[in-house]
Motif scaffolding. Structure first.
Motif, PDB file in Angstrom:
ATOM      1  N   PHE A 199     -36.218   0.784  22.401  1.00  0.00           N
ATOM      2  CA  PHE A 199     -35.552   1.697  21.492  1.00  0.00           C
ATOM      3  C   PHE A 199     -35.942   1.547  20.247  1.00  0.00           C
ATOM      4  O   PHE A 199     -35.990   0.491  20.002  1.00  0.00           O
ATOM      5  CB  PHE A 199     -34.027   1.968  21.869  1.00  0.00           C
ATOM      6  N   VAL A 200     -36.157   2.562  19.330  1.00  0.00           N
ATOM      7  CA  VAL A 200     -36.515   2.417  17.799  1.00  0.00           C
ATOM      8  C   VAL A 200     -35.787   3.891  17.200  1.00  0.00           C
ATOM      9  O   VAL A 200     -36.015   4.890  17.580  1.00  0.00           O
ATOM     10  CB  VAL A 200     -37.932   2.292  17.525  1.00  0.00           C
ATOM     11  N   ILE A 201     -35.291   3.551  15.732  1.00  0.00           N
ATOM     12  CA  ILE A 201     -35.087   4.648  15.254  1.00  0.00           C
ATOM     13  C   ILE A 201     -35.107   4.215  13.646  1.00  0.00           C
ATOM     14  O   ILE A 201     -34.922   3.009  13.307  1.00  0.00           O
ATOM     15  CB  ILE A 201     -33.562   4.913  15.550  1.00  0.00           C
ATOM     16  N   PHE A 202     -35.454   5.064  12.984  1.00  0.00           N
ATOM     17  CA  PHE A 202     -35.476   5.073  11.427  1.00  0.00           C
ATOM     18  C   PHE A 202     -34.053   5.162  10.768  1.00  0.00           C
ATOM     19  O   PHE A 202     -33.240   5.750  11.256  1.00  0.00           O
ATOM     20  CB  PHE A 202     -36.231   6.101  10.674  1.00  0.00           C
ATOM     21  N   ASN A 203     -34.130   4.539   9.519  1.00  0.00           N
ATOM     22  CA  ASN A 203     -33.090   4.712   8.581  1.00  0.00           C
ATOM     23  C   ASN A 203     -33.086   6.137   8.119  1.00  0.00           C
ATOM     24  O   ASN A 203     -33.819   6.367   7.392  1.00  0.00           O
ATOM     25  CB  ASN A 203     -33.018   3.494   7.630  1.00  0.00           C
ATOM     26  N   PRO A 204     -32.132   6.797   8.262  1.00  0.00           N
ATOM     27  CA  PRO A 204     -32.383   8.286   7.915  1.00  0.00           C
ATOM     28  C   PRO A 204     -32.138   8.352   6.426  1.00  0.00           C
ATOM     29  O   PRO A 204     -32.938   9.247   5.682  1.00  0.00           O
ATOM     30  CB  PRO A 204     -30.834   8.948   8.327  1.00  0.00           C
ATOM     31  N   GLN A 205     -31.682   7.374   5.646  1.00  0.00           N
ATOM     32  CA  GLN A 205     -31.629   7.309   3.900  1.00  0.00           C
ATOM     33  C   GLN A 205     -32.816   6.663   3.445  1.00  0.00           C
ATOM     34  O   GLN A 205     -32.861   6.344   2.361  1.00  0.00           O
ATOM     35  CB  GLN A 205     -30.479   6.788   3.825  1.00  0.00           C
ATOM     36  N   GLU A 209     -37.242   1.503   6.643  1.00  0.00           N
ATOM     37  CA  GLU A 209     -36.568   0.913   7.184  1.00  0.00           C
ATOM     38  C   GLU A 209     -36.434   1.306   8.645  1.00  0.00           C
ATOM     39  O   GLU A 209     -36.257   2.449   8.742  1.00  0.00           O
ATOM     40  CB  GLU A 209     -35.304   0.341   6.479  1.00  0.00           C
ATOM     41  N   PHE A 210     -36.407   0.759   9.470  1.00  0.00           N
ATOM     42  CA  PHE A 210     -36.312   0.881  11.066  1.00  0.00           C
ATOM     43  C   PHE A 210     -35.923  -0.109  11.859  1.00  0.00           C
ATOM     44  O   PHE A 210     -35.784  -1.459  11.372  1.00  0.00           O
ATOM     45  CB  PHE A 210     -37.427   1.696  11.805  1.00  0.00           C
ATOM     46  N   VAL A 211     -35.014   0.306  13.060  1.00  0.00           N
ATOM     47  CA  VAL A 211     -34.682  -0.921  13.886  1.00  0.00           C
ATOM     48  C   VAL A 211     -34.916  -0.429  15.389  1.00  0.00           C
ATOM     49  O   VAL A 211     -35.119   0.523  15.591  1.00  0.00           O
ATOM     50  CB  VAL A 211     -32.940  -1.091  13.617  1.00  0.00           C
TER      51      VAL A 211
END
Length: 924
Positions: A199-205, A209-211
């Motif tokens: 699972f991966v997702i960007f920092n919307p702001q 950065e992503f996690v």
């Protein structure tokens, strides 16, 4: 300014640009904003008739992936290797086709403009689609993903993609997909100790950065340099900071960035949420790297006892889904606002909200966006209740393949789709109506009207899975075979049982079919038995009773087939097995518990027969058509079972698994066509079969394997079931396109000349001519002094010698089949046997009988496994003396042969042959 590559802009289409009145630019400005409701009306309204078969509709979806709400009433999901945009209210679908492997992950931009898909398998692709037109605007071929991609995310500004490969050693790549670069802007390999990051997702702001997370590790990434606002040229490795916690929190499920821009939340299987934040040092300025390495778990918030499966941050709310099917909304402090609970809902797989409204929403206490009206929720820090107002409808998908729509102006769960949660392996078309029956291993039986399309009726059998289906020729009954060996005959309309359940098979039913008069029903099972049921009258209505069964094969049964006796209207039954036996049964002479066999015929010597069908009547002689594992199709006389013709079949990566003759067309009554499936493709073949490869076409339909094939009663549609991918695809047939493709391949012998090495002008063809005319000289006598009579024919008995001279070494049985094929080619019409063959017919005979891909190294190695011995180095070898004894060679060859001969040395050094590997055909 960052803009789409020029070729990508052209791909979007000039018409789209003119319609919208501006260029689709990606840069510091916002993405183009289209009027609400325009989406879905920009797709092409005309159908593509340039292909012999085109995807028309997809039933089912991959329930292990998310279902996205593109617009209210518009869904995006995955069916096998195709992403489907489904207008539920308008009953329309648009298919994003471009992958050759099963799509393993997908993501959607915030404004629903861009869709990114990635697959897993050989030569994996990453494709970015324009969701307004359905056109692929960027394809990443060298994804550096090895065996494929398991996770993908798109940044809020839609300029960046991040992918995580699916290998043991995972690679994380960041792509600027709007740039023409073929390489990622940065990438890094992950240690296997981090677990499988899925699972991966960007920092919307902050797009830098992503996690990502696995079940045991959460990794924070930063891919921007210390001083630059944009990535530094030398920054090709993102900084990362892996974090983990003890087993008390359970497994990590999904992560999301908190809307306060500093915290990250991770849901767990223990019903808790881990809050990650930076440990700040007072008085020191915070650098990006410090923020990255300062991320620590500052709080563990127990929300519930049930496992959390989904975690989403929606503007100023935090939304969770769990294994009980509950959807809960929390404020920024993880205080419960609203709980949506629907009885009977399975674990939540994904939550997707409709597009944000054009006007900014009103904010409630604690900055929580208004979501619902008419639902009372209490704040944890206040006794006052707050009335929530609607804003965003949302879509839920569950692990049991159910899609629900929740409207925020009410509390109702509207069921949008309910599909099979296990493999769909059985399909059948009604013989008179536009109905399609689908059966799944979960016991779900559904009947669709495939013209509308809409669901007509369904029934669930909880005790066993459905393995095969068949309508009777009149369309009154539907027979189902189950995984527990039971057989049930149902009413075709109501799906109610017409008689008791039959339990005479000891293994799963693999095949089931009715006779032409519906008097008999036959089944085959995994225990190698054929069972026959006979129709009887009970209470003035038709029913069936068990007649007899027989373990007639000793290897798996590949097909059973009913026919009609040539001298009457009585049915005849045949079965074909991997034991190479074609068996015919005497139904008239059979009695209770005794199934009589008329004939057993071994139809193959080396190849394995895979399927059979009744060949259309092109002459007074009737044939049975079979396809085998060596890519050959054979015609057998339906009475004598003599092999009358061997032909090269379709060679699209794997042999034919099933085939079915298309019904005659009213527009072209003299034309006949064959539909077939291979391991992963669906295809069409023009009949009569003659070995011309241009008369066949195939398309990838289910990359993980096709389980069944069905043809509509009018021959306009072909249906394929994907088994493990839980989908059924509807293919529209375009026979004019198929004929056009065949005509482009050339007429007469032109297609066959192209199958020869070098073609008609090549050395091989000239050598073949020399051998052909040398045979004529030998037959007339080498020392003949009289004037020779040059002929275009050679005697049939010379066929095997010429075949061996040009490098094809047929067995004695294959030689007999070749000679019989020519000898009896005109016997039915003229009553005379053919005794000679010309060069043109010889070329066809050679191409159709030779191995489809030449001599394979696998075959030679198998021979050495039998004849050779282990030399201590792990190689199977043959002693030189033994080889000379076997070959009875001249002594002069002894100096050229080494002491020990391997399979490779024998092939290349002694025979001088170049080994041909199976051809990889390009398939649309």
């Amino acid at each position: 300014e960052e803009v789409l590559m020029e070729q990508d802009l052209n791909a979007v289409g000039i018409a789209l640009v003119l319609l919208l009145g501006r260029r689709a630019a990606l840069g510091h400005c916002a993405l183009p904003c289209y009027p609400r409701g325009l989406w879905g009306r920009l797709f092409p309204t005309t159908k593509n008739f340039s292909s012999p078969q085109s995807l028309s509709w997809a039933l089912g979806y991959n329930s292990s992936l998310a279902v996205h709400s593109m617009e209210d009433g518009m869904l995006l999901y995955v069916c096998a290797h195709t992403a489907v945009i489904h207008d539920v209210q308008g009953s329309r679908q648009y298919h994003l086709q471009g992958h050759a492997n099963v799509i393993s992950c997908l993501c959607v931009s915030e404004d629903r403009r861009w869709v990114a898909t990635a697959d897993r398998g050989p030569d994996p692709l990453i494709i970015v689609w324009d969701a307004f037109s359905g056109i692929p605007v960027r394809t990443i071929f060298d994804s550096r993903a090895g065996c494929g991609v398991c996770a993908i995310a798109i940044s809020r500004d839609a300029k960046c993609l991040v992918t995580i490969s699916a290998g043991v050693v995972q690679r994380v790549c960041v792509w600027r997909w709007t740039y023409p670069n073929e390489s990622p802007v940065c990438d890094v390999e992950l240690s296997p100790e981090f677990g499988c990051q899925d699972f991966v997702i960007f920092n919307p702001q902050n797009p830098y950065e992503f996690v990502s997370n696995s079940k045991t590790q959460v990794i924070f990434y930063l891919w921007v340099s210390r001083t630059a606002e944009k990535p530094a040229p030398g920054c090709d490795r993102p900084l990362l900071s892996p974090q983990t916690l003890g087993s008390a929190v359970g497994h990590f499920t999904q992560s999301a960035f908190h809307f306060n821009a500093t915290q990250v939340l991770t849901g767990t299987s223990a019903g808790k949420v881990v809050v990650w934040d930076v440990e700040r040092k007072p008085g020191l300025p915070e650098e990006p790297q410090d923020r990255l390495h300062g991320m620590k778990a500052i709080k563990l918030v127990p929300l519930q006892e049930e496992s959390l499966t989904v975690l989403v941050v929606l503007e100023s709310c935090i939304v969770t889904g769990d294994v009980r099917g509950q959807v809960k909304f929390y404020n920024g402090h993880l205080q419960l606002l609203v709980c949506y609970d629907h009885s009977g809902t399975s674990p939540i797989q994904s939550i997707s909200f409709s597009k944000a409204p054009p006007d900014p929403p009103d904010l409630l206490k604690s900055n929580c966006v208004t979501l619902f009206r008419g639902i009372r929720a209490s704040w944890s820090d206040s006794s006052n209740s707050v009335s929530l107002t609607p804003n965003r409808n949302f879509i839920l998908s569950t692990s049991d393949a159910t899609v629900l729509r929740v409207a925020t102006d009410g509390a109702d769960f509207e069921k949008v789709m309910q599909e099979a949660k296990e493999a769909v392996v059985a399909i059948a078309c009604h013989p008179q109506q536009a109905w399609l029956a689908m059966g799944s291993h979960c016991g779900l039986l559904k009947v669709w009207d495939y013209q509308q399309p809409q669901l007509l009726t369904s029934r669930i059998f909880p005790s066993a899975g459905i393995q095969c289906l068949s309508y009777d020729p009149a369309g009154s009954f539907l027979a189902a075979g189950f995984t527990d060996g039971s057989v049930l005959v149902l009413d075709a309309i109501s799906l109610l049982s017409c008689c008791e359940v039959f339990r005479f098979s000891h293994g799963p039913i693999t095949h089931i079919c009715f006779s032409h008069d519906s008097e008999y029903l036959a089944t085959a099972d995994e225990k190698l038995a054929v069972t026959v049921y006979k129709r009887v009258l009970q209470n003035e209505r038709g029913c069936w009773e068990h007649l007899a069964g027989l373990h007639s094969h000793y290897k798996p049964i590949r097909s059973i087939l009913f026919g009609i006796q040539l001298d009457g209207s009585e049915p005849r039954l045949l079965s074909l097995g991997e034991d190479r036996q074609l068996i015919e049964y005497d139904l008239i002479s059979s009695s209770k518990d005794q199934l009589v066999v008329v004939d057993r015929h071994r139809i193959e010597q080396d190849a394995v027969p895979l399927c059979l069908a009744w060949y259309p009547l092109f002459s007074t002689e009737t044939f049975i058509l079979t396809a085998n594992s060596c890519y050959k199709m054979k015609l057998y006389n339906s009475t004598t079972k003599m092999c009358r013709k061997t032909l090269l079949g379709p060679t699209y990566g794997s042999p034919l698994e099933k085939m079915q003759i298309l019904p005659e067309s009213a527009a072209q009554p003299q034309k006949h066509y064959l539909a077939y499936i291979t391991k992963d493709k669906v295809g069409l073949q023009i009949l009569p079969v003659d070995g011309n490869p241009h008369k066949s076409s195939a398309f990838i339909c289910h990359p993980d394997g096709v389980s069944d094939l069905a043809v509509s009663y009018d021959g306009r549609y072909i249906f394929t079931a994907g088994g493990s991918d839980r989908t059924v695809l509807k293919w529209e047939v375009n026979l004019n396109a198929l004929e056009a493709v065949a005509s482009l391949g050339g007429e007469d012998l032109v297609p066959f000349y192209r199958l020869l090495e070098g073609g008609q002008d090549g050395e091989f063809f000239r050598e073949l001519e020399d051998y052909f005319y040398y045979v004529q000289l030998c037959n007339q006598g080498i020392d003949m002094l009289e004037t020779r009579q040059v002929s275009a024919y050679i005697p049939l008995e010379e066929i095997p010698f010429v075949m061996r001279a040009i490098g094809f070494y047929p067995s004695e049985e294959e030689i007999e089949d070749m000679i019989n094929e020519v000898k009896f080619s005109e016997y039915v019409d003229s009553g005379e046997q053919v005794t000679k063959i010309n060069l043109e017919d010889f070329i066809k005979l050679y191409i159709n009988h030779r191995p489809a891909f030449g001599l394979s190294m696998k075959t030679i190695r198998q021979a050495f496994q039998v004849l050779g011995y282990d030399n201590g180095n792990g190689d199977k070898v043959i002693d030189r003396g033994d080889l000379l004894s076997l070959l009875q060679c001249r002594a002069a060859l002894m100096e050229e042969i080494p002491e020990e001969i391997t399979a490779e040395g024998f092939t290349a050094g002694i025979l001088g042959l170049s080994i041909a590997e199976p051809e990889k055909r390009t398939v649309k």
